[in-house]
Design a protein around this motif. Structure first.
Motif, PDB file in Angstrom:
ATOM      1  N   VAL A   1       0.865  -1.078   0.029  1.00  0.00           N
ATOM      2  CA  VAL A   1      -0.091  -0.216  -0.034  1.00  0.00           C
ATOM      3  C   VAL A   1       0.829   1.241   0.116  1.00  0.00           C
ATOM      4  O   VAL A   1       1.403   1.840   1.046  1.00  0.00           O
TER       5      VAL A   1
ATOM      6  N   CYS B   1       0.376   5.117   2.232  1.00  0.00           N
ATOM      7  CA  CYS B   1      -0.830   4.837   2.986  1.00  0.00           C
ATOM      8  C   CYS B   1      -1.231   5.505   3.969  1.00  0.00           C
ATOM      9  O   CYS B   1      -2.367   5.363   4.453  1.00  0.00           O
TER      10      CYS B   1
ATOM     11  N   GLY C   1       3.185  -1.369   4.125  1.00  0.00           N
ATOM     12  CA  GLY C   1       2.584   0.056   3.772  1.00  0.00           C
ATOM     13  C   GLY C   1       3.699   1.047   3.937  1.00  0.00           C
ATOM     14  O   GLY C   1       4.680   0.807   4.668  1.00  0.00           O
TER      15      GLY C   1
ATOM     16  N   SER D   1      -4.226   4.949   6.782  1.00  0.00           N
ATOM     17  CA  SER D   1      -5.601   4.484   6.358  1.00  0.00           C
ATOM     18  C   SER D   1      -6.154   3.286   7.000  1.00  0.00           C
ATOM     19  O   SER D   1      -5.389   2.235   7.399  1.00  0.00           O
TER      20      SER D   1
ATOM     21  N   MET E   1      -5.718  -0.451   5.397  1.00  0.00           N
ATOM     22  CA  MET E   1      -4.845  -1.789   5.858  1.00  0.00           C
ATOM     23  C   MET E   1      -5.460  -2.323   6.718  1.00  0.00           C
ATOM     24  O   MET E   1      -5.123  -3.551   6.961  1.00  0.00           O
TER      25      MET E   1
END
Length: 223
Positions: A43, A46, A64, A49, A52
């Motif tokens: 990701v 990231c 991430g 977020s 995740m």
């Protein structure tokens, strides 16, 4: 990437891009990637977020990455599992359960770190990059990902182009950036009430020419 800009964004908590809930397109389309639960997912950019968390709840291992160290701090502090930190060149790595959170410029990631990645979830990376940086980012992913690796890509186009992220990225530009190295399928094009067009793409890394071809044996005749 402009590290100072993003550190200021996080320091000032100017986090309008952060969604307080799991992205609806992720939940709707993730099954189209046909991954086994233990697949490893990257990701990029990231932030902190909740997407995740959702990917972890699906059984995935998650990598991430975000350029701002405060993004790493803000995410990890909301989870109770112990954290183990290591330093690798300019990157600060944090291991927490099935998550590896990398703080630093994703372009400094060693390709070997992503060789085992089965899929990429990009909701906030491509649209956060200025046009001049998108080609390098797309090539970086192509060079790191193994043949067959998949990506769920979400883009947007606002009625008026902004001078700061999130930037407009059209379906035509997605094709220009990725079609050489990926098989592309557009899953959605939707115009919201505010006039913003959201588009969702499924990408699959092509097999590069010559990949897996056995080298000529010593003494093989040349034609």
């Amino acid at each position: 990437m402009d590290k100072d800009y993003w550190e200021d964004v996080w320091r000032n908590e100017d986090l309008g891009f952060h969604q307080p809930e799991v992205n609806q397109h992720l939940q709707r389309f993730w099954q189209r990637l046909q991954l086994v639960p233990t697949s490893r997912v990257f990701v990029p950019l990231c932030g902190k977020s909740l997407d995740m968390d959702w990917l972890l709840s699906e059984g995935h291992e998650v990598i991430g990455a975000d350029i701002a160290e405060k993004a790493q701090e803000d995410y990890l502090v909301t989870h109770d599992e112990p954290v183990r930190f290591t330093q690798e060149n300019k990157l600060k790595l944090a291991w927490q359960g099935r998550l590896l959170f990398v703080a630093g410029d994703i372009m400094h990631l060693e390709p070997d770190m992503l060789r085992s990645v089965d899929a990429v979830y990009d909701r906030a990376a491509l649209i956060a990059l200025p046009r001049a940086a998108r080609q390098n980012y797309a090539l970086f992913l192509a060079n790191c990902l193994k043949p067959g690796a998949k990506m769920l890509l979400i883009t947007r186009q606002a009625p008026q182009e902004q001078l700061m992220p999130p930037f407009n990225v059209s379906a035509e530009e997605v094709a220009e950036l990725y079609a050489t190295n990926f098989i592309l399928e557009q899953l959605l094009s939707k115009t919201r009430q505010d006039g913003v067009i959201e588009e969702v793409f499924l990408l699959k890394r092509k097999q590069p020419a010559g990949w897996g071809r056995l080298p000529r044996e010593a003494g093989e005749a040349q034609n």
